[in-house]
Design a protein around this motif. Structure first.
Motif, mmCIF file in Angstrom:
data_model
loop_
_atom_site.group_PDB
_atom_site.id
_atom_site.type_symbol
_atom_site.label_atom_id
_atom_site.label_comp_id
_atom_site.label_asym_id
_atom_site.label_seq_id
_atom_site.Cartn_x
_atom_site.Cartn_y
_atom_site.Cartn_z
ATOM 1 N N UNK A 100 6.024 -1.488 -6.690
ATOM 2 C CA UNK A 100 5.896 -0.037 -6.743
ATOM 3 C C UNK A 100 4.835 0.381 -7.766
ATOM 4 N N UNK A 101 3.974 1.327 -7.366
ATOM 5 C CA UNK A 101 2.962 1.875 -8.271
ATOM 6 C C UNK A 101 2.053 0.779 -8.832
ATOM 7 N N UNK A 102 1.467 0.019 -7.926
ATOM 8 C CA UNK A 102 0.574 -1.072 -8.336
ATOM 9 C C UNK A 102 -0.878 -0.842 -7.927
ATOM 10 N N UNK A 103 -1.188 0.343 -7.396
ATOM 11 C CA UNK A 103 -2.574 0.663 -7.050
ATOM 12 C C UNK A 103 -3.171 -0.227 -5.980
ATOM 13 N N UNK A 139 7.549 -0.856 -2.274
ATOM 14 C CA UNK A 139 6.089 -0.839 -2.340
ATOM 15 C C UNK A 139 5.581 0.600 -2.244
ATOM 16 N N UNK A 140 6.226 1.499 -2.974
ATOM 17 C CA UNK A 140 5.850 2.903 -2.960
ATOM 18 C C UNK A 140 4.703 3.215 -3.909
ATOM 19 N N UNK A 141 4.154 4.427 -3.767
ATOM 20 C CA UNK A 141 3.107 4.943 -4.662
ATOM 21 C C UNK A 141 1.905 4.001 -4.745
ATOM 22 N N UNK A 142 1.434 3.543 -3.597
ATOM 23 C CA UNK A 142 0.309 2.613 -3.584
ATOM 24 C C UNK A 142 -0.875 3.077 -2.747
ATOM 25 N N UNK A 143 -0.826 4.315 -2.248
ATOM 26 C CA UNK A 143 -1.917 4.866 -1.438
ATOM 27 C C UNK A 143 -2.256 3.934 -0.258
ATOM 28 N N UNK A 144 -1.240 3.426 0.387
ATOM 29 C CA UNK A 144 -1.447 2.526 1.520
ATOM 30 C C UNK A 144 -1.979 3.256 2.739
ATOM 31 N N UNK A 170 7.981 -9.634 11.856
ATOM 32 C CA UNK A 170 8.286 -11.059 12.012
ATOM 33 C C UNK A 170 9.456 -11.501 11.144
ATOM 34 N N UNK A 171 9.999 -10.576 10.349
ATOM 35 C CA UNK A 171 11.159 -10.884 9.512
ATOM 36 C C UNK A 171 12.417 -10.315 10.154
ATOM 37 N N UNK A 172 13.562 -10.695 9.633
ATOM 38 C CA UNK A 172 14.805 -10.202 10.232
ATOM 39 C C UNK A 172 15.925 -9.969 9.235
ATOM 40 N N UNK A 173 15.640 -10.154 7.929
ATOM 41 C CA UNK A 173 16.711 -10.056 6.941
ATOM 42 C C UNK A 173 16.569 -8.890 5.977
ATOM 43 N N UNK A 174 15.627 -7.986 6.224
ATOM 44 C CA UNK A 174 15.431 -6.863 5.304
ATOM 45 C C UNK A 174 16.684 -6.004 5.208
ATOM 46 N N UNK A 175 17.052 -5.657 3.979
ATOM 47 C CA UNK A 175 18.163 -4.745 3.747
ATOM 48 C C UNK A 175 17.716 -3.488 3.005
ATOM 49 N N UNK A 176 16.638 -3.615 2.248
ATOM 50 C CA UNK A 176 16.111 -2.471 1.490
ATOM 51 C C UNK A 176 14.606 -2.383 1.725
ATOM 52 N N UNK A 177 14.145 -1.228 2.192
ATOM 53 C CA UNK A 177 12.715 -0.998 2.402
ATOM 54 C C UNK A 177 12.362 0.378 1.844
ATOM 55 N N UNK A 178 11.501 0.390 0.836
ATOM 56 C CA UNK A 178 11.090 1.643 0.208
ATOM 57 C C UNK A 178 9.566 1.732 0.221
ATOM 58 N N UNK A 179 9.061 2.769 0.897
ATOM 59 C CA UNK A 179 7.619 3.004 1.025
ATOM 60 C C UNK A 179 7.260 4.449 0.672
ATOM 61 N N UNK A 180 7.828 5.027 -0.371
ATOM 62 C CA UNK A 180 7.559 6.444 -0.658
ATOM 63 C C UNK A 180 6.141 6.688 -1.164
ATOM 64 N N UNK A 181 5.667 7.907 -0.944
ATOM 65 C CA UNK A 181 4.409 8.380 -1.516
ATOM 66 C C UNK A 181 3.222 7.461 -1.205
ATOM 67 N N UNK A 182 3.052 7.145 0.066
ATOM 68 C CA UNK A 182 1.917 6.314 0.455
ATOM 69 C C UNK A 182 0.939 7.048 1.356
#
Length: 513
Positions: free
Chosen positions: A133-136, A160-165, A179-191
């Protein structure tokens, strides 16, 4: 904790090995009992991290690296080398990392060449938690990261939020997550993502049905009502849904509420404990649906002892309806409705989402997030048919967006959509001896000049995708004269250097069908 080493100082700048001597001594004392290393909240130079990395070579049981906010005021040129030395020590130890927290560090694309080898190494084979998060990162950094994410087969949490993706970065990352199947938490805010980025996200979530937390705060979800509703409907274990400040509007809220109700009724149980919908310009017409959804969640929730939190602040519900909601639910849930901007006349906010500047693309997708089959697509294109010119424009957008530089070809999904478009277009050809649709296709492919002076000019576009799609369309034409016509135009562009990279695929289509 006995198995943890952390710096006791905060906001310190460590420039020499002596500055971290105590920390290194503690690491060496613990060696194989060390499981968690916490370096957060300080500023580490190259020499200190080199020494820490060397000390970690004997720590074979390290599992959790809390490296967030550890380069305060450091130059971007220092960070890559510092991380390379630290990661080198960990890889030498052959430790199996479970948690990697790099939040709030200026990583950016420049440091990715040092991070990616670590993520690809045996040390990250068991990685479950990745926080960036917030890694530019920006679009480029996100695209670089996407090249390794699909290999993290055990990944359960990605922040992986706040990264201007923006659109391209999120889209590419989500292609890897498919291609993955085990995600339980996904955070992509402010991109700053929308359109294709959200489409890619819904496809990724179709492969990750066990998701518990989905945070898209402060992105653009306007116009994605059905796509998002279908996606949420498939996430029966969802606990936290954060769509705050996403321009859902009233219609988006209603669609979302309906999807949540279907989760409750279809599965007989609901795990939702937090719904964030603040700042979405939601109007009064959504209130009945909100009420019905809250009642359904309370009736079917899995854990009665966990309080349900719903945030509807900064919307346009109106004072009377806000008070009505509070009166009905204040005693049973944690209802937050602050700074309501007052009820306004409901407007039609179902306009299509802008996917590419000023163009719209057909978002044909099934309830489980997979691309619909040809017959289903034909039904959709047929039901939305306006005229052949509009259908040809859909052909242009689908084939342009579906062109893949890595393959010098159009994607499999594009081929399916092209097939549906061609079959619907042929159905509606009524004049010019069956050449009116063919003419429109030639125009959007830049191979024929339109007689309509108001028509858009396509010749200045990158037309590799549309031309390949046109050649692929030969497969679905039964009329010999139509095929001859298209082949004549395609052969004229074969020697054009603009098509050098796709010539072999173009020839394959032309002479296969």
């Amino acid at each position: 904790m006995a198995n943890e080493v952390r710096t006791t100082k905060v906001s310190q700048k460590f420039n020499t090995v002596d500055d971290v001597a105590d920390l290194i001594d503690e690491i060496k004392q613990k060696e194989d009992s060390l499981e968690t290393l916490v370096l957060e909240g300080n500023s580490y130079g190259i020499e200190p991290l080199k020494a820490i990395g060397e000390a970690l070579t004997m720590c074979h049981q390290v599992k959790h690296l809390m490296l967030n906010d550890m380069f305060i005021s450091r130059l971007k040129t220092e960070i890559p080398e510092a991380l390379r030395l630290l990661f080198g020590g960990i890889m030498s130890s052959e430790a199996k990392i479970i948690t990697l927290n790099l939040n709030d560090n200026a990583i950016g694309p420049v440091t990715m060449p040092q991070l990616l080898p670590f993520l690809e190494s045996k040390s990250c084979e068991s990685l479950r938690i990745l926080r960036l998060n917030n890694c530019g990162l920006g679009i480029r950094g996100g695209q670089m990261l996407s090249n390794v994410l699909s290999r993290l087969e055990n990944l359960q949490e990605l922040i992986i939020g706040r990264n201007r993706l923006e659109i391209d970065g999120v889209r590419d990352i989500c292609q890897s997550l498919s291609n993955l199947s085990h995600l339980e938490i996904l955070e992509l805010p402010q991109n700053g993502t929308k359109g294709d980025g959200i489409v890619g996200l819904t496809q990724a979530l179709a492969s990750n049905k066990n998701l518990k937390v989905l945070n898209l705060n402060d992105n653009v979800l306007k116009g994605m009502d059905k796509l998002l509703a279908d996606t949420v409907q498939g996430l029966k274990y969802l606990e936290v849904l954060n769509f705050g400040d996403c321009l859902l509007k009233t219609s988006g809220c209603i669609s979302l509420m309906s999807a949540i109700q279907r989760v409750c009724t279809t599965n007989g149980v609901c795990y939702l404990r937090e719904i964030i919908l603040n700042g979405n310009e939601i109007g009064k017409n959504a209130v009945p649906s909100i009420k019905a959804t809250i009642e359904q969640i309370l009736k079917s929730r899995a854990h009665d002892e966990i309080e349900l939190k719903i945030d509807l602040s900064c919307n346009n519900l109106g004072e009377d309806l806000v008070e009505d909601l509070r009166a009905q639910f204040a005693d049973s849930i944690n209802l937050i409705v602050e700074d309501d901007e007052g009820s306004a006349d409901e407007q039609d906010d179902d306009e299509p989402i802008d996917l590419a500047g000023d163009e719209n693309v057909n978002l044909n997708q099934s309830n489980n997030g997979d691309v619909l089959d040809v017959e289903q697509l034909i039904i959709q294109y047929d039901s939305n048919f306006q005229n052949l010119k509009k259908l040809a424009e859909d052909f242009f957008l689908v084939s342009s967006k579906g062109f893949r530089n890595d393959l010098n070809n159009i994607s499999d999904r594009s081929k399916i959509e092209v097939e549906a478009i061609i079959k619907v277009g042929l159905k509606y050809q009524l004049k010019n001896h069956g050449f009116d649709f063919i003419n429109e296709l030639l125009i959007v492919c830049g191979l024929l000049k339109s007689e309509d002076k108001k028509s858009k000019t396509y010749s200045s576009n990158d037309l590799r995708g549309p031309v390949l799609a046109l050649a692929f369309s030969l497969k679905f034409l039964n009329d010999i004269n139509q095929k001859k016509c298209i082949r004549v135009f395609l052969k004229k562009v074969m020697d054009d250097e603009k098509y050098d990279t796709v010539r072999s695929n173009l020839l394959s289509f032309v002479y296969s069908f």
